[in-house]
Design a protein around this motif. Structure first.
Motif, short mmCIF file in Angstrom:
data_model
loop_
_atom_site.label_atom_id
_atom_site.label_comp_id
_atom_site.label_asym_id
_atom_site.label_seq_id
_atom_site.Cartn_x
_atom_site.Cartn_y
_atom_site.Cartn_z
N ASP A 1 -21.56 -15.45 13.15
CA ASP A 1 -20.92 -14.57 14.13
C ASP A 1 -21.08 -15.08 15.56
O ASP A 1 -20.52 -14.50 16.48
N GLY A 2 -21.81 -16.14 15.74
CA GLY A 2 -21.91 -16.75 17.06
C GLY A 2 -22.74 -15.98 18.05
O GLY A 2 -22.65 -16.23 19.26
N LEU A 3 -23.55 -15.05 17.59
CA LEU A 3 -24.38 -14.25 18.49
C LEU A 3 -25.84 -14.65 18.36
O LEU A 3 -26.32 -14.95 17.27
N SER A 4 -26.53 -14.60 19.49
CA SER A 4 -27.97 -14.84 19.46
C SER A 4 -28.64 -13.64 18.79
O SER A 4 -28.03 -12.57 18.65
N PRO A 5 -29.90 -13.79 18.39
CA PRO A 5 -30.60 -12.63 17.80
C PRO A 5 -30.63 -11.42 18.73
O PRO A 5 -30.46 -10.29 18.27
N LEU A 6 -30.80 -11.63 20.03
CA LEU A 6 -30.79 -10.51 20.97
C LEU A 6 -29.41 -9.86 21.02
O LEU A 6 -29.29 -8.63 20.99
N GLN A 7 -28.38 -10.66 21.06
CA GLN A 7 -27.02 -10.11 21.06
C GLN A 7 -26.74 -9.33 19.78
O GLN A 7 -26.08 -8.29 19.81
N GLN A 8 -27.25 -9.80 18.66
CA GLN A 8 -27.09 -9.08 17.40
C GLN A 8 -27.78 -7.72 17.47
O GLN A 8 -27.23 -6.71 17.00
#
Length: 65
Positions: free
Chosen positions: A11-18
């Motif tokens: 999904d192209g998101l960092s763990p924080l963004q997730q």
């Protein structure tokens, strides 16, 4: 190119963004449930406030550990 794509994160998101995405989704779900699956324009400031509180919780947790 975002590093997430390089390491294979679909999904192209960092763990924080997730975590932020998940917190926003949980709060939106809760707000819709509280309002019988209907949001009026007048509800949006309160919904935005509650989402901001959820994101703040995520960010506070990210900075403390």
């Amino acid at each position: 190119m975002d590093d997430a794509y390089v390491v294979g994160d679909p999904d192209g998101l960092s763990p924080l963004q997730q975590k932020i995405r998940d917190a926003v989704a949980r709060e939106l779900h809760a707000q819709f449930a509280l309002r019988a699956d209907h949001l009026d324009l007048a509800d949006l400031p309160e919904v935005a406030y509650q989402i901001t509180r959820r994101v703040d919780e995520v960010l506070s947790g990210a900075t403390t550990g």
